[in-house]
Write a protein that holds these residues in place. Structure first.
Motif, mmCIF file in Angstrom:
data_model
loop_
_atom_site.group_PDB
_atom_site.id
_atom_site.type_symbol
_atom_site.label_atom_id
_atom_site.label_comp_id
_atom_site.label_asym_id
_atom_site.label_seq_id
_atom_site.Cartn_x
_atom_site.Cartn_y
_atom_site.Cartn_z
ATOM 1 N N HIS A 1 0.838 -1.207 0.000
ATOM 2 C CA HIS A 1 0.000 0.000 0.000
ATOM 3 C C HIS A 1 0.875 1.260 0.000
ATOM 4 C CE1 HIS A 1 -4.172 -1.437 0.391
ATOM 5 N NE2 HIS A 1 -3.606 -2.491 0.962
ATOM 6 N N ARG A 2 1.938 1.261 0.792
ATOM 7 C CA ARG A 2 2.849 2.409 0.813
ATOM 8 C C ARG A 2 3.503 2.615 -0.550
ATOM 9 N NH1 ARG A 2 3.666 0.633 6.056
ATOM 10 N NH2 ARG A 2 5.373 -0.764 5.487
ATOM 11 N N GLN A 3 3.950 1.523 -1.165
ATOM 12 C CA GLN A 3 4.564 1.627 -2.489
ATOM 13 C C GLN A 3 3.562 2.143 -3.514
ATOM 14 O OE1 GLN A 3 6.654 -1.923 -3.717
ATOM 15 N NE2 GLN A 3 7.449 -2.241 -1.647
ATOM 16 N N PHE A 4 2.332 1.670 -3.440
ATOM 17 C CA PHE A 4 1.294 2.140 -4.356
ATOM 18 C C PHE A 4 1.056 3.632 -4.175
ATOM 19 C CE2 PHE A 4 -3.000 3.273 -5.462
ATOM 20 C CZ PHE A 4 -3.146 2.728 -6.720
ATOM 21 N N ASP A 5 0.994 4.078 -2.929
ATOM 22 C CA ASP A 5 0.763 5.502 -2.667
ATOM 23 C C ASP A 5 1.875 6.368 -3.247
ATOM 24 O OD1 ASP A 5 -1.619 4.979 -1.375
ATOM 25 O OD2 ASP A 5 -0.729 5.009 0.638
ATOM 26 N N VAL A 6 3.108 5.879 -3.205
ATOM 27 C CA VAL A 6 4.228 6.618 -3.789
ATOM 28 C C VAL A 6 4.083 6.691 -5.308
ATOM 29 C CG1 VAL A 6 6.725 6.532 -4.217
ATOM 30 C CG2 VAL A 6 5.832 6.141 -1.915
ATOM 31 N N LEU A 7 3.692 5.597 -5.913
ATOM 32 C CA LEU A 7 3.560 5.557 -7.378
ATOM 33 C C LEU A 7 2.338 6.312 -7.880
ATOM 34 C CD1 LEU A 7 4.552 1.833 -8.000
ATOM 35 C CD2 LEU A 7 5.933 3.880 -8.442
ATOM 36 N N ASP A 8 1.309 6.421 -7.070
ATOM 37 C CA ASP A 8 0.086 7.145 -7.460
ATOM 38 C C ASP A 8 0.315 8.640 -7.256
ATOM 39 O OD1 ASP A 8 -2.502 7.839 -8.144
ATOM 40 O OD2 ASP A 8 -3.346 7.267 -6.204
ATOM 41 N N ALA A 9 1.142 9.219 -8.118
ATOM 42 C CA ALA A 9 1.610 10.597 -7.956
ATOM 43 C C ALA A 9 0.493 11.628 -8.008
ATOM 44 C CB ALA A 9 2.665 10.914 -9.016
ATOM 45 N N ASP A 10 -0.553 11.364 -8.763
ATOM 46 C CA ASP A 10 -1.634 12.345 -8.869
ATOM 47 C C ASP A 10 -2.761 12.099 -7.868
ATOM 48 O OD1 ASP A 10 -2.907 10.143 -9.969
ATOM 49 O OD2 ASP A 10 -3.272 11.074 -11.926
ATOM 50 N N GLY A 11 -2.622 11.051 -7.062
ATOM 51 C CA GLY A 11 -3.603 10.775 -6.016
ATOM 52 C C GLY A 11 -4.954 10.301 -6.518
ATOM 53 N N SER A 12 -5.009 9.786 -7.748
ATOM 54 C CA SER A 12 -6.280 9.381 -8.342
ATOM 55 C C SER A 12 -6.790 8.034 -7.834
ATOM 56 C CB SER A 12 -6.141 9.316 -9.869
ATOM 57 O OG SER A 12 -5.257 8.271 -10.235
ATOM 58 N N GLY B 1 -5.456 5.211 -8.812
ATOM 59 C CA GLY B 1 -5.053 4.236 -9.832
ATOM 60 C C GLY B 1 -3.718 4.639 -10.411
ATOM 61 N N LEU B 2 -3.129 3.739 -11.162
ATOM 62 C CA LEU B 2 -1.841 4.030 -11.788
ATOM 63 C C LEU B 2 -2.049 4.200 -13.288
ATOM 64 C CD1 LEU B 2 0.439 1.484 -9.896
ATOM 65 C CD2 LEU B 2 0.028 3.894 -9.385
ATOM 66 N N GLN B 3 -1.736 5.395 -13.771
ATOM 67 C CA GLN B 3 -1.867 5.704 -15.191
ATOM 68 C C GLN B 3 -0.547 6.283 -15.705
ATOM 69 O OE1 GLN B 3 -4.113 7.300 -12.956
ATOM 70 N NE2 GLN B 3 -5.699 5.755 -13.163
ATOM 71 N N GLU B 4 -0.510 6.519 -16.988
ATOM 72 C CA GLU B 4 0.674 7.112 -17.609
ATOM 73 C C GLU B 4 1.010 8.461 -16.971
ATOM 74 O OE1 GLU B 4 2.148 8.615 -22.003
ATOM 75 O OE2 GLU B 4 0.394 7.328 -21.852
ATOM 76 N N ASP B 5 -0.010 9.228 -16.573
ATOM 77 C CA ASP B 5 0.217 10.535 -15.941
ATOM 78 C C ASP B 5 1.092 10.413 -14.692
ATOM 79 O OD1 ASP B 5 -1.374 11.649 -17.878
ATOM 80 O OD2 ASP B 5 -3.113 11.949 -16.568
ATOM 81 N N ASP B 6 0.910 9.335 -13.949
ATOM 82 C CA ASP B 6 1.715 9.136 -12.747
ATOM 83 C C ASP B 6 3.190 9.001 -13.101
ATOM 84 O OD1 ASP B 6 -0.396 9.055 -10.735
ATOM 85 O OD2 ASP B 6 -1.006 7.175 -11.697
ATOM 86 N N ILE B 7 3.483 8.280 -14.160
ATOM 87 C CA ILE B 7 4.871 8.114 -14.594
ATOM 88 C C ILE B 7 5.451 9.448 -15.042
ATOM 89 C CG2 ILE B 7 6.404 6.970 -16.256
ATOM 90 C CD1 ILE B 7 5.139 5.100 -14.145
ATOM 91 N N VAL B 8 4.654 10.236 -15.752
ATOM 92 C CA VAL B 8 5.108 11.554 -16.210
ATOM 93 C C VAL B 8 5.412 12.448 -15.005
ATOM 94 C CG1 VAL B 8 4.407 13.660 -17.420
ATOM 95 C CG2 VAL B 8 3.910 11.419 -18.427
ATOM 96 N N LEU C 1 6.095 11.568 -11.847
ATOM 97 C CA LEU C 1 7.254 11.058 -11.109
ATOM 98 C C LEU C 1 8.554 11.354 -11.848
ATOM 99 C CD1 LEU C 1 5.821 7.627 -9.918
ATOM 100 C CD2 LEU C 1 6.297 9.629 -8.496
ATOM 101 N N THR C 2 8.536 11.226 -13.176
ATOM 102 C CA THR C 2 9.727 11.513 -13.975
ATOM 103 C C THR C 2 10.086 12.987 -13.893
ATOM 104 O OG1 THR C 2 9.184 9.704 -15.482
ATOM 105 C CG2 THR C 2 10.714 11.377 -16.293
ATOM 106 N N GLU C 3 9.092 13.858 -13.997
ATOM 107 C CA GLU C 3 9.351 15.295 -13.899
ATOM 108 C C GLU C 3 9.914 15.661 -12.530
ATOM 109 O OE1 GLU C 3 5.571 16.996 -14.928
ATOM 110 O OE2 GLU C 3 5.970 16.847 -17.086
ATOM 111 N N ARG C 4 9.381 15.068 -11.480
ATOM 112 C CA ARG C 4 9.900 15.331 -10.129
ATOM 113 C C ARG C 4 11.357 14.907 -10.005
ATOM 114 N NH1 ARG C 4 5.055 12.969 -6.351
ATOM 115 N NH2 ARG C 4 3.495 14.538 -6.875
ATOM 116 N N LYS C 5 11.654 13.701 -10.483
ATOM 117 C CA LYS C 5 13.017 13.173 -10.375
ATOM 118 C C LYS C 5 13.981 14.035 -11.191
ATOM 119 C CE LYS C 5 14.559 9.847 -8.529
ATOM 120 N NZ LYS C 5 15.147 9.819 -7.183
#
Length: 86
Positions: free
Chosen positions: A16-27, A29-36, A38-42
């Motif tokens: 659950h903690r890992q999912f919350d980190v990956l769910d960057a937009d808080g929606s 669910g995990l979508q392409e937007d989350d990857i975008v 997270l990449t921009e943040r990094k």
């Protein structure tokens, strides 16, 4: 899986903690937007670290009034802005 004793609560909590980190937009669910996001943040974090290292290298190399004034105004290099003094 939990009722079958295949996983324990600690593993579920970790997932659950890992999912919350990956769910960057808080929606929820995990979508392409989350990857975008997270990449921009990094990239932003990496860019900031490189800029700080570059600024510090310039200050060490110069050893001029510029470096001394900047160090006096901003004793914490991580939060310093470079302000050139002429």
């Amino acid at each position: 899986l939990k009722s079958m004793n295949k996983v324990d609560q600690a593993l579920l909590d970790d997932l659950h903690r890992q999912f919350d980190v990956l769910d960057a937009d808080g929606s929820g669910g995990l979508q392409e937007d989350d990857i975008v996001i997270l990449t921009e943040r990094k990239l932003s974090e990496r860019r900031q670290k490189v800029l700080v290292r570059y600024r510090d290298a310039l200050l060490r190399r110069r050893g001029s009034v510029f470096g001394r004034v900047s160090a006096q105004i901003h004793p914490d290099p991580a939060n310093a802005d470079i302000v050139e003094v002429s």
